[in-house]
Design a protein around this motif. Structure first.
Motif, PDB file in Angstrom:
ATOM      1  N   ASN A  54      44.302  40.456  28.469  1.00  0.00           N
ATOM      2  CA  ASN A  54      44.592  39.032  28.314  1.00  0.00           C
ATOM      3  C   ASN A  54      43.905  38.124  29.332  1.00  0.00           C
ATOM      4  N   GLN A  55      43.020  38.672  30.113  1.00  0.00           N
ATOM      5  CA  GLN A  55      42.380  37.852  31.134  1.00  0.00           C
ATOM      6  C   GLN A  55      41.495  36.769  30.522  1.00  0.00           C
ATOM      7  N   ARG A  56      41.394  35.659  31.241  1.00  0.00           N
ATOM      8  CA  ARG A  56      40.492  34.587  30.853  1.00  0.00           C
ATOM      9  C   ARG A  56      39.129  34.850  31.495  1.00  0.00           C
ATOM     10  N   PHE A  57      38.087  34.450  30.805  1.00  0.00           N
ATOM     11  CA  PHE A  57      36.737  34.681  31.312  1.00  0.00           C
ATOM     12  C   PHE A  57      36.097  33.351  31.706  1.00  0.00           C
ATOM     13  N   PHE A  58      35.746  33.258  32.987  1.00  0.00           N
ATOM     14  CA  PHE A  58      35.122  32.052  33.519  1.00  0.00           C
ATOM     15  C   PHE A  58      33.874  32.438  34.306  1.00  0.00           C
ATOM     16  N   SER A  59      32.936  31.512  34.372  1.00  0.00           N
ATOM     17  CA  SER A  59      31.671  31.776  35.065  1.00  0.00           C
ATOM     18  C   SER A  59      31.887  32.168  36.521  1.00  0.00           C
ATOM     19  N   TRP A  60      32.877  31.552  37.161  1.00  0.00           N
ATOM     20  CA  TRP A  60      33.094  31.809  38.585  1.00  0.00           C
ATOM     21  C   TRP A  60      33.789  33.145  38.859  1.00  0.00           C
ATOM     22  N   ARG A  61      34.119  33.873  37.811  1.00  0.00           N
ATOM     23  CA  ARG A  61      34.696  35.205  38.007  1.00  0.00           C
ATOM     24  C   ARG A  61      33.669  36.317  37.791  1.00  0.00           C
ATOM     25  N   GLN A  62      32.449  35.940  37.519  1.00  0.00           N
ATOM     26  CA  GLN A  62      31.409  36.937  37.311  1.00  0.00           C
ATOM     27  C   GLN A  62      31.040  37.593  38.643  1.00  0.00           C
ATOM     28  N   PRO A  63      30.562  38.834  38.600  1.00  0.00           N
ATOM     29  CA  PRO A  63      30.163  39.507  39.843  1.00  0.00           C
ATOM     30  C   PRO A  63      28.876  38.917  40.417  1.00  0.00           C
ATOM     31  N   ASN A  64      28.651  39.188  41.681  1.00  0.00           N
ATOM     32  CA  ASN A  64      27.406  38.828  42.371  1.00  0.00           C
ATOM     33  C   ASN A  64      27.158  37.323  42.470  1.00  0.00           C
ATOM     34  N   LEU A  65      28.217  36.555  42.588  1.00  0.00           N
ATOM     35  CA  LEU A  65      28.049  35.124  42.810  1.00  0.00           C
ATOM     36  C   LEU A  65      27.686  34.868  44.273  1.00  0.00           C
ATOM     37  N   SER A  66      27.016  33.768  44.517  1.00  0.00           N
ATOM     38  CA  SER A  66      26.708  33.386  45.894  1.00  0.00           C
ATOM     39  C   SER A  66      27.958  32.787  46.533  1.00  0.00           C
TER      40      SER A  66
END
Length: 221
Positions: free
Chosen positions: A21-33
């Motif tokens: 049930n998790q929401r998917f957002f750009s800021w939860r992607q791996p390898n962010l600065s």
């Protein structure tokens, strides 16, 4: 049931719920600065994640790093953030953070006492930095996480969650887990879809078995 058992039950049930049930957002992607992480947390303050998701990617494209943000005009940042709410406060905070980061070559202090001195850092963002950048087990404690914890365990004593020792201690215990980041995200997503401020979906709640709110309200499912 002992507190430690209730905590373990909550962690395991919410992580299981989160898998589907998790929401998917750009800021939860791996390898962010570090920049992308901090920007997201500033924008998310007192603003729904769905609202932030509509402008986050565009913001990162327009202002891809601290230098571009530092060289921007404050009014332009405010105008861009207007749909997110609290845009003047957020624009000012980001502008001052950009100035600090450029002057310090993009380096963040690792000591919490020094981190707290950053312009408009605040407890929530400092926790997010320690959790997501320094991999420390710190909670993303806002009013939504507070609501879930208080319904499940019991109410806090003070109105301001930042200074309530009971809630602060409880939040730290909840995220004291090998998957600390996912625990925090799970609670936030759970607060948005199940443990809502109004009309919580208690009969669909995987925590209801041990939830104080569920018991006190004698909810009939």
């Amino acid at each position: 049931m002992k507190e430690t058992e209730k905590i373990s039950f909550m962690q395991s049930r919410l992580l299981k719920w989160f898998e589907s049930n998790q929401r998917f957002f750009s800021w939860r992607q791996p390898n962010l600065s570090n920049y992308q992480i901090i920007i997201s947390e500033v924008l998310l303050q007192r603003t729904k994640a769905e609202t932030v998701s509509k402008l986050y990617d565009q913001f990162i494209t327009k202002y891809p790093d601290w230098d571009s943000l530092h060289n921007a005009i404050l009014f332009d940042i405010e105008t861009f953030l207007r749909p997110a709410g609290l845009y003047k406060q957020k624009a000012s905070r980001l502008y001052m953070l950009a100035k600090y980061m450029v002057e310090n070559e993009g380096k963040l202090p690792k000591e919490r006492s020094e981190l707290n001195k950053l312009p408009f850092m605040g407890q929530y963002i400092a926790n997010a930095v320690e959790l997501q950048i320094f991999n420390k087990r710190m909670p993303l404690l806002d009013i939504n996480m507070a609501r879930v914890l208080e319904r499940y365990f019991g109410p806090r004593k003070l109105s301001d969650i930042r200074y309530d020792p009971y809630l602060q201690d409880l939040a730290l215990k909840i995220v004291d887990h090998s998957r600390s980041k996912e625990v925090s995200w799970a609670i936030l997503d759970f607060s948005a879809s199940i443990c809502k401020k109004r009309n919580p979906l208690c009969c669909s709640c995987p925590l209801s078995k041990n939830c104080l709110y569920f018991k006190l309200h004698s909810i009939d499912c």
